[in-house]
Structure formats: structure tokens, C-alpha cells
Motif scaffolding. Structure first.
Motif, PDB file in Angstrom:
ATOM      1  N   GLY A 193       0.867  -0.935   0.009  1.00  0.00           N
ATOM      2  CA  GLY A 193       0.370   0.014  -0.340  1.00  0.00           C
ATOM      3  C   GLY A 193       0.398   1.519  -0.180  1.00  0.00           C
ATOM      4  O   GLY A 193       0.139   2.071  -0.789  1.00  0.00           O
ATOM      5  N   GLY A 194       2.115   0.927   0.787  1.00  0.00           N
ATOM      6  CA  GLY A 194       2.618   2.281   0.824  1.00  0.00           C
ATOM      7  C   GLY A 194       3.303   2.848  -0.693  1.00  0.00           C
ATOM      8  O   GLY A 194       3.992   3.598  -0.886  1.00  0.00           O
ATOM      9  N   ALA A 195       3.799   1.442  -0.832  1.00  0.00           N
ATOM     10  CA  ALA A 195       4.798   1.416  -2.283  1.00  0.00           C
ATOM     11  C   ALA A 195       3.958   1.658  -3.233  1.00  0.00           C
ATOM     12  O   ALA A 195       4.544   2.805  -4.185  1.00  0.00           O
ATOM     13  N   LEU A 196       3.326   0.571  -3.993  1.00  0.00           N
ATOM     14  CA  LEU A 196       2.883   1.110  -5.135  1.00  0.00           C
ATOM     15  C   LEU A 196       1.746   1.988  -5.150  1.00  0.00           C
ATOM     16  O   LEU A 196       1.483   3.050  -6.001  1.00  0.00           O
ATOM     17  N   GLY A 197       0.606   2.033  -3.770  1.00  0.00           N
ATOM     18  CA  GLY A 197      -0.236   3.084  -3.549  1.00  0.00           C
ATOM     19  C   GLY A 197       0.573   4.683  -3.865  1.00  0.00           C
ATOM     20  O   GLY A 197       0.307   5.928  -4.316  1.00  0.00           O
ATOM     21  N   GLY A 198       1.931   4.880  -2.969  1.00  0.00           N
ATOM     22  CA  GLY A 198       2.738   5.720  -3.061  1.00  0.00           C
ATOM     23  C   GLY A 198       3.029   6.277  -4.440  1.00  0.00           C
ATOM     24  O   GLY A 198       2.601   7.860  -4.770  1.00  0.00           O
ATOM     25  N   ALA A 199       3.339   5.321  -5.302  1.00  0.00           N
ATOM     26  CA  ALA A 199       3.992   5.566  -6.246  1.00  0.00           C
ATOM     27  C   ALA A 199       3.330   6.405  -7.544  1.00  0.00           C
ATOM     28  O   ALA A 199       3.101   6.845  -8.471  1.00  0.00           O
ATOM     29  N   LEU A 200       1.469   5.532  -7.228  1.00  0.00           N
ATOM     30  CA  LEU A 200       0.706   5.859  -8.259  1.00  0.00           C
ATOM     31  C   LEU A 200       0.443   7.065  -7.674  1.00  0.00           C
ATOM     32  O   LEU A 200      -0.435   8.371  -9.022  1.00  0.00           O
ATOM     33  N   ALA A 201       0.176   8.001  -6.391  1.00  0.00           N
ATOM     34  CA  ALA A 201      -0.418   9.196  -6.262  1.00  0.00           C
ATOM     35  C   ALA A 201       1.120  10.163  -6.619  1.00  0.00           C
ATOM     36  O   ALA A 201       1.052  11.163  -7.274  1.00  0.00           O
ATOM     37  N   ASP A 202       2.786   9.696  -6.721  1.00  0.00           N
ATOM     38  CA  ASP A 202       3.749  10.784  -7.262  1.00  0.00           C
ATOM     39  C   ASP A 202       3.926  10.864  -8.896  1.00  0.00           C
ATOM     40  O   ASP A 202       4.408  11.177  -8.931  1.00  0.00           O
ATOM     41  N   GLY A 203       2.441   9.986  -9.422  1.00  0.00           N
ATOM     42  CA  GLY A 203       2.853  10.116 -10.603  1.00  0.00           C
ATOM     43  C   GLY A 203       3.162   9.146 -11.686  1.00  0.00           C
ATOM     44  O   GLY A 203       3.329   9.203 -12.679  1.00  0.00           O
ATOM     45  N   TYR A 204       3.847   7.874 -10.740  1.00  0.00           N
ATOM     46  CA  TYR A 204       3.640   6.320 -12.231  1.00  0.00           C
ATOM     47  C   TYR A 204       2.084   5.723 -12.041  1.00  0.00           C
ATOM     48  O   TYR A 204       1.357   6.467 -11.900  1.00  0.00           O
ATOM     49  N   ARG A 205       2.346   4.691 -13.400  1.00  0.00           N
ATOM     50  CA  ARG A 205       1.678   4.553 -13.621  1.00  0.00           C
ATOM     51  C   ARG A 205       2.438   2.712 -13.772  1.00  0.00           C
ATOM     52  O   ARG A 205       2.998   2.555 -14.122  1.00  0.00           O
ATOM     53  N   ILE A 206       1.161   1.912 -13.696  1.00  0.00           N
ATOM     54  CA  ILE A 206       1.196   0.692 -13.862  1.00  0.00           C
ATOM     55  C   ILE A 206       1.435   0.354 -15.234  1.00  0.00           C
ATOM     56  O   ILE A 206       0.586   0.570 -15.819  1.00  0.00           O
ATOM     57  N   THR A 207       2.841  -0.791 -16.334  1.00  0.00           N
ATOM     58  CA  THR A 207       2.791  -0.503 -16.927  1.00  0.00           C
ATOM     59  C   THR A 207       2.199  -2.099 -17.911  1.00  0.00           C
ATOM     60  O   THR A 207       2.759  -2.432 -18.447  1.00  0.00           O
ATOM     61  N   GLY A 208       2.326  -3.109 -16.572  1.00  0.00           N
ATOM     62  CA  GLY A 208       2.314  -4.404 -17.017  1.00  0.00           C
ATOM     63  C   GLY A 208       2.109  -5.032 -15.483  1.00  0.00           C
ATOM     64  O   GLY A 208       3.034  -4.912 -14.077  1.00  0.00           O
ATOM     65  N   PHE A 209       2.955  -6.880 -15.307  1.00  0.00           N
ATOM     66  CA  PHE A 209       2.612  -7.325 -14.662  1.00  0.00           C
ATOM     67  C   PHE A 209       3.675  -8.771 -15.583  1.00  0.00           C
ATOM     68  O   PHE A 209       2.898  -9.040 -16.408  1.00  0.00           O
ATOM     69  N   THR A 210       4.368  -8.778 -14.491  1.00  0.00           N
ATOM     70  CA  THR A 210       5.486 -10.011 -14.784  1.00  0.00           C
ATOM     71  C   THR A 210       5.292 -11.577 -14.233  1.00  0.00           C
ATOM     72  O   THR A 210       4.497 -11.724 -12.878  1.00  0.00           O
ATOM     73  N   ARG A 211       5.534 -12.105 -15.253  1.00  0.00           N
ATOM     74  CA  ARG A 211       4.852 -13.887 -14.668  1.00  0.00           C
ATOM     75  C   ARG A 211       5.761 -14.297 -13.414  1.00  0.00           C
ATOM     76  O   ARG A 211       5.335 -14.720 -12.332  1.00  0.00           O
ATOM     77  N   SER A 212       6.781 -13.618 -12.740  1.00  0.00           N
ATOM     78  CA  SER A 212       7.180 -13.997 -11.846  1.00  0.00           C
ATOM     79  C   SER A 212       7.041 -12.834 -10.698  1.00  0.00           C
ATOM     80  O   SER A 212       7.852 -12.060  -8.928  1.00  0.00           O
ATOM     81  N   GLY A 213       5.923 -11.982 -11.013  1.00  0.00           N
ATOM     82  CA  GLY A 213       5.357 -11.009  -9.575  1.00  0.00           C
ATOM     83  C   GLY A 213       5.281  -9.739  -9.440  1.00  0.00           C
ATOM     84  O   GLY A 213       5.560  -9.298  -8.279  1.00  0.00           O
ATOM     85  N   TRP A 214       6.112  -9.658 -10.790  1.00  0.00           N
ATOM     86  CA  TRP A 214       6.461  -7.798 -10.440  1.00  0.00           C
ATOM     87  C   TRP A 214       5.619  -6.816 -11.261  1.00  0.00           C
ATOM     88  O   TRP A 214       5.083  -7.111 -12.245  1.00  0.00           O
ATOM     89  N   TYR A 215       5.087  -5.781 -10.307  1.00  0.00           N
ATOM     90  CA  TYR A 215       4.676  -4.485 -11.275  1.00  0.00           C
ATOM     91  C   TYR A 215       5.585  -3.817 -11.821  1.00  0.00           C
ATOM     92  O   TYR A 215       6.880  -3.775 -11.099  1.00  0.00           O
ATOM     93  N   LEU A 216       5.589  -3.640 -12.668  1.00  0.00           N
ATOM     94  CA  LEU A 216       6.694  -2.295 -13.441  1.00  0.00           C
ATOM     95  C   LEU A 216       5.287  -1.555 -13.327  1.00  0.00           C
ATOM     96  O   LEU A 216       4.306  -1.169 -14.328  1.00  0.00           O
ATOM     97  N   LEU A 217       6.061  -0.317 -13.688  1.00  0.00           N
ATOM     98  CA  LEU A 217       5.527   1.201 -13.836  1.00  0.00           C
ATOM     99  C   LEU A 217       6.436   2.478 -14.018  1.00  0.00           C
ATOM    100  O   LEU A 217       7.874   1.682 -14.226  1.00  0.00           O
ATOM    101  N   ALA A 218       6.092   3.279 -14.721  1.00  0.00           N
ATOM    102  CA  ALA A 218       6.848   4.091 -15.514  1.00  0.00           C
ATOM    103  C   ALA A 218       5.929   5.892 -14.911  1.00  0.00           C
ATOM    104  O   ALA A 218       5.083   5.588 -14.956  1.00  0.00           O
ATOM    105  N   ARG A 219       6.646   6.316 -15.489  1.00  0.00           N
ATOM    106  CA  ARG A 219       6.459   7.859 -14.745  1.00  0.00           C
ATOM    107  C   ARG A 219       6.025   8.990 -15.552  1.00  0.00           C
ATOM    108  O   ARG A 219       6.319   8.831 -16.595  1.00  0.00           O
ATOM    109  N   GLY A 220       4.749   9.195 -15.460  1.00  0.00           N
ATOM    110  CA  GLY A 220       3.918   9.963 -16.250  1.00  0.00           C
ATOM    111  C   GLY A 220       3.532   9.980 -17.588  1.00  0.00           C
ATOM    112  O   GLY A 220       3.426   8.276 -17.752  1.00  0.00           O
ATOM    113  N   GLY A 221       3.007   9.984 -18.093  1.00  0.00           N
ATOM    114  CA  GLY A 221       2.519   9.507 -19.431  1.00  0.00           C
ATOM    115  C   GLY A 221       1.607   9.075 -19.526  1.00  0.00           C
ATOM    116  O   GLY A 221       0.660   9.132 -19.018  1.00  0.00           O
ATOM    117  N   LYS A 222       0.462   8.481 -21.103  1.00  0.00           N
ATOM    118  CA  LYS A 222      -0.038   8.442 -20.914  1.00  0.00           C
ATOM    119  C   LYS A 222      -0.116   6.228 -21.211  1.00  0.00           C
ATOM    120  O   LYS A 222       0.308   5.905 -21.299  1.00  0.00           O
TER     121      LYS A 222
END
Length: 265
Positions: free
Chosen positions: A235-264
């Protein structure tokens, strides 16, 4: 009318459910999937399903060899959207394309009614759901919702904080293939939100990655303290990153959320 849809590839038969007996079967299946015990709240009351089915909501069922093995229930929401509130696949039918077939039926139902998108929430700690929603379907994460439903006593969520990711999925698919997660090697190069989910470094980096536990449902049973630690950290890490302007771009088979800053997204 998309009341019946069959998937030749998987052998799944999709049907819009209506009538008290069918909806009671759906209720029993959802309780079994959720592991609902006597005295627990049901995932969704049969009275609510009856009301939705009668007044234009979505109640869909998937059948294998004549047996009801999956149910999804949704209601019309603002912005020409169907909100899919509850969906579940019986354990014995998982991995057989049932979930994907049910989403295709839901999409066809929504298209027939001139809707633009389907939305739903899911637990960000459950890997299989994150991979299915983000990588298989290509749904877009809109926001992180802390303790969205409050305390729950439905069996599967007992004693846990109900953090959720809210996603949308277009009714009309975009041209070309569904987006797939970035390669694992590319994910490994991103600054890490480390194995417990806590931010270690990478503030302001163009990309980040965030871990999830292999099986949070088992962890809740075997080590509730560790499960709570994961929940708070994510909640602190993923929720905080989204609130800070990152967006989730994908999720890997090994269990990682991938995030990028800003953009569409």
C-alpha cells in the motif's frame, strides 16, 4: 441478444443467468469459491443478483459439461460503464480459459448495450489476478483504493484490509495484440520496491518495479503477520508511486508490477 455464447476453443458455454433457481446455483458456487463459512457474509447476496438480473444488470455464468463453474455479476455505472463487482471461477475449472471466456461474454454484453468500458477492482497482492487483468486482458489501472470495502467477513478476505486496484477495460478492443508485460530482464533493470514492497531507492526514476508474495491467500492462513506486513508495504509503495505520478505498465509472470513515470497508460 448475447444471452448465449459458446467458446469452441475451450468448450465453455456462456449464459446470462436469470430466474431464482439459476441465481441460487450462482450463490452456492460463489460461496464455495470464497470458502464462505456459516455465519460469514456471502460474496454477493442472492437477493441482489435477482434484482440486478431483473432490472438490466449483468449476471453471467460459465458452464463446462453442463456444470456451472464460474459466475460474474455487474451493474451499470456512470460514464457508459459496466462495473463488474464480483467474479469467481471454481478451483477445478481454473487454467482452462474459463475466466477469459467469461470476460469475452461480459464484453459482448456491454457492446450490445452501447457501453464504452468495463471496470472492476482486484486485490493487488493476488498474483494470478494481477497477471490476468493487466497482462492477459490489458486492463488499465486507474487508482489504488486503500481499504476500499472496509472490514469483510466473506471467507476469503476475513481479517485483511481490503485494499484494491481499480481498473478499466475498453469494450471495443484497441487494434493490434493485447499489451504484454515488459521482458523480465527489463524489469530487473528498474529500481526496486523491494521484496517486502518497501521503497528502497529510485525516487524520481523513469521506471520502477514492485514485488508481490507468491501466494498471499496461503500466507494469510500460515502467517497472518507476514501477510499484514506485505499489505502495508505494498500500500505504501505501489499506492504511493501511483499518487506520485507513476502508472502501472504491466505485471510479470514472476510477480512484479512494472511502473513508469507519467505519460499515457
Amino acid at each position: 441478444m448475447v444471452e448465449l455464447l459458446a467458446s469452441a476453443q475451450t468448450g465453455v458455454r456462456l449464459l446470462s443467468l436469470r430466474g431464482t433457481s439459476d441465481l441460487q446455483r450462482a450463490d452456492r458456487l460463489l460461496r464455495r469459491i470464497w470458502g464462505t463459512r456459516p455465519g460469514d457474509d456471502p460474496p454477493l447476496g442472492v437477493d441482489v443478483m435477482c434484482a440486478l438480473a431483473h432490472t438490466g444488470g449483468y449476471v453471467g455464468g460459465a458452464f463446462l459439461e453442463g456444470e456451472l463453474v464460474a459466475v460474474s455479476v455487474g451493474f451499470l455505472a456512470s460514464g457508459r460503464t459496466l462495473h463488474s463487482h464480483v467474479a469467481g471461477v471454481a478451483p477445478e475449472a481454473q487454467g482452462r480459459g474459463v475466466g477469459l471466456a467469461l470476460k469475452e461474454h461480459q464484453r459482448a454484453w456491454a457492446a450490445e448495450r452501447g457501453l464504452d468500458a468495463i471496470s472492476w477492482t482486484f486485490d493487488p497482492l493476488v498474483r494470478r489476478n494481477a497477471y490476468f487483468n493487466l497482462s492477459r486482458l490489458g486492463a488499465t489501472v486507474v487508482e489504488y483504493l486503500p481499504d476500499f470495502y472496509g472490514p469483510m467477513s466473506d471467507g476469503i478476505n476475513d481479517g485483511d484490509v481490503s485494499d484494491r486496484l481499480f481498473v478499466t477495460w475498453p469494450v471495443t478492443p484497441a487494434p493490434g495484440p493485447v499489451p504484454v508485460p515488459e521482458p523480465e530482464a527489463l524489469a530487473a533493470a528498474a529500481p526496486i520496491l523491494e521484496e517486502t514492497g518497501a521503497v528502497r531507492d529510485g525516487e524520481g526514476a523513469p521506471s520502477l518495479r514492485c514485488a508481490t508474495p507468491p501466494d498471499v491467500e496461503r500466507l494469510r492462513e500460515d502467517d497472518p503477520g507476514a501477510a499484514r506486513h506485505w499489505r502495508a508495504a505494498l500500500g505504501g509503495a505501489l499506492g504511493g508511486a501511483l499518487a506520485d505520478g507513476y502508472r502501472i505498465t504491466g505485471f510479470t509472470r514472476s510477480g512484479w508490477y512494472l511502473l513508469a513515470r507519467g505519460g499515457k497508460a
